[in-house]
Design a protein around this motif. Sequence first.
Motif, mmCIF file in Angstrom:
data_model
loop_
_atom_site.group_PDB
_atom_site.id
_atom_site.type_symbol
_atom_site.label_atom_id
_atom_site.label_comp_id
_atom_site.label_asym_id
_atom_site.label_seq_id
_atom_site.Cartn_x
_atom_site.Cartn_y
_atom_site.Cartn_z
ATOM 1 N N ARG A 89 -36.838 25.293 34.670
ATOM 2 C CA ARG A 89 -36.809 26.741 35.152
ATOM 3 C C ARG A 89 -35.855 27.943 35.000
ATOM 4 N N GLU A 90 -35.033 26.452 36.543
ATOM 5 C CA GLU A 90 -33.402 27.628 36.871
ATOM 6 C C GLU A 90 -32.640 28.006 35.804
ATOM 7 N N LEU A 91 -32.649 26.983 35.274
ATOM 8 C CA LEU A 91 -31.896 27.233 34.188
ATOM 9 C C LEU A 91 -31.806 27.839 33.263
ATOM 10 N N ALA A 92 -32.933 27.649 32.461
ATOM 11 C CA ALA A 92 -34.178 29.193 31.650
ATOM 12 C C ALA A 92 -33.471 30.176 31.731
ATOM 13 N N SER A 93 -34.252 30.387 33.498
ATOM 14 C CA SER A 93 -33.869 31.922 34.016
ATOM 15 C C SER A 93 -33.244 32.612 33.670
ATOM 16 N N PHE A 94 -31.311 31.972 34.079
ATOM 17 C CA PHE A 94 -30.273 32.232 34.244
ATOM 18 C C PHE A 94 -30.011 32.335 33.308
ATOM 19 N N HIS A 95 -30.240 31.666 31.835
ATOM 20 C CA HIS A 95 -29.668 32.109 30.351
ATOM 21 C C HIS A 95 -30.684 33.553 29.982
ATOM 22 N N LEU A 96 -32.122 33.741 30.186
ATOM 23 C CA LEU A 96 -32.675 34.535 29.972
ATOM 24 C C LEU A 96 -31.730 36.533 30.502
ATOM 25 N N SER A 97 -31.664 35.942 31.849
ATOM 26 C CA SER A 97 -30.971 37.560 32.433
ATOM 27 C C SER A 97 -29.662 37.258 32.071
ATOM 28 N N GLN A 98 -29.174 36.139 31.631
ATOM 29 C CA GLN A 98 -27.460 36.433 30.856
ATOM 30 C C GLN A 98 -27.507 37.025 29.800
ATOM 31 N N ALA A 99 -28.573 36.649 28.753
ATOM 32 C CA ALA A 99 -28.581 36.869 27.288
ATOM 33 C C ALA A 99 -29.417 38.565 27.564
ATOM 34 N N GLN A 100 -30.233 39.233 28.706
ATOM 35 C CA GLN A 100 -30.476 40.347 28.811
ATOM 36 C C GLN A 100 -29.130 41.001 29.190
ATOM 37 N N ARG A 101 -29.039 41.045 29.683
ATOM 38 C CA ARG A 101 -27.167 41.448 30.561
ATOM 39 C C ARG A 101 -26.085 41.989 29.281
ATOM 40 N N VAL A 102 -26.115 40.870 28.623
ATOM 41 C CA VAL A 102 -24.928 40.894 27.679
ATOM 42 C C VAL A 102 -25.781 41.768 26.257
ATOM 43 N N LEU A 103 -27.112 41.703 26.217
ATOM 44 C CA LEU A 103 -27.692 42.854 25.163
ATOM 45 C C LEU A 103 -27.518 44.494 25.388
ATOM 46 N N HIS A 104 -27.796 44.469 27.183
ATOM 47 C CA HIS A 104 -27.490 45.715 27.985
ATOM 48 C C HIS A 104 -25.961 46.587 26.935
ATOM 49 N N GLN A 105 -25.255 45.216 27.838
ATOM 50 C CA GLN A 105 -23.722 46.232 27.656
ATOM 51 C C GLN A 105 -23.148 46.115 26.279
ATOM 52 N N ARG A 106 -24.311 45.599 25.224
ATOM 53 C CA ARG A 106 -23.840 45.328 24.054
ATOM 54 C C ARG A 106 -24.558 46.936 23.163
ATOM 55 N N ARG A 107 -25.517 47.097 24.052
ATOM 56 C CA ARG A 107 -26.701 48.195 23.425
ATOM 57 C C ARG A 107 -25.636 49.602 24.081
ATOM 58 N N LYS A 108 -25.338 49.482 25.464
ATOM 59 C CA LYS A 108 -24.187 51.079 26.230
ATOM 60 C C LYS A 108 -23.013 51.298 25.469
ATOM 61 N N GLN A 109 -22.483 49.458 24.468
ATOM 62 C CA GLN A 109 -21.213 49.919 24.064
ATOM 63 C C GLN A 109 -21.449 49.784 22.458
ATOM 64 N N THR A 110 -22.453 50.627 22.152
ATOM 65 C CA THR A 110 -22.854 51.101 20.702
ATOM 66 C C THR A 110 -22.975 52.301 21.047
ATOM 67 N N GLU A 111 -24.107 52.421 22.356
ATOM 68 C CA GLU A 111 -24.258 53.952 21.920
ATOM 69 C C GLU A 111 -23.170 54.092 22.614
ATOM 70 N N ASP A 112 -21.841 54.032 23.937
ATOM 71 C CA ASP A 112 -20.386 54.821 23.744
ATOM 72 C C ASP A 112 -19.945 55.332 21.797
ATOM 73 N N ALA A 113 -19.553 54.151 21.648
ATOM 74 C CA ALA A 113 -19.161 54.324 20.501
ATOM 75 C C ALA A 113 -19.371 55.060 19.182
ATOM 76 N N LEU A 114 -21.542 55.441 19.442
ATOM 77 C CA LEU A 114 -21.801 56.502 18.925
ATOM 78 C C LEU A 114 -21.627 57.472 19.220
ATOM 79 N N ARG A 115 -21.949 57.697 20.758
ATOM 80 C CA ARG A 115 -21.336 59.419 21.226
ATOM 81 C C ARG A 115 -19.886 59.518 20.699
ATOM 82 N N ARG A 116 -18.798 58.794 20.951
ATOM 83 C CA ARG A 116 -18.097 59.380 20.318
ATOM 84 C C ARG A 116 -17.178 60.109 19.253
ATOM 85 N N GLU A 117 -17.531 58.881 18.350
ATOM 86 C CA GLU A 117 -17.660 59.408 16.917
ATOM 87 C C GLU A 117 -18.690 60.407 16.502
ATOM 88 N N TRP A 118 -20.056 60.281 16.538
ATOM 89 C CA TRP A 118 -20.217 61.575 16.351
ATOM 90 C C TRP A 118 -21.008 63.206 17.692
#
Length: 179
Positions: A63-92
Amino acid sequence: MLINPDGGETPRKPGQGAGQAGTHPGKPGDYDLGLPREMDGDPMAEEFRAFAAKRELSPELARELASFHLSQAQRVLHQRRKQTEDALRREWGPDFENNLAQVKRAVAYVDAQAPGFGQWVREEAGDNPALGRMLLWLARTVAEDSGPPRGGSHQPDMREMSPEEFITEAFANARKGDN
């Protein structure tokens, strides 16, 4: 067998898992990973349950390992979405908010034709700036192809097109240089 600090192997005691001493469920389906309900039946979760059972992990460690993996995956997804938003803000630039509204309308349009598309964008593809560019192009293409204003107000031509007709027309317009 457990690896001994001396380099040798020590036989496992009954119920001693690979990650932590204690009892383990024994069957993959018996592991409660504490994942969100929407992940029930997720292939990755099922693979992890099989992994935990094979390695005789305790339920707590699994359970601890699954929770750790899920939190890391969510963190990475949030970072990637923020990078996408930043890139499109610069472009548009100053058109970002207007373009984003058009992209959202394009997602709704495609989702009406192909149910599940909007969910796919939100859950799996929303971190890709290329998809944002393509959806902006789609929104503009659909708006341009909707026909001239009628009676002083813009009334889009809402005739039903098959996916093949739409794609053929979109690529024909792209070939002609119509954006």
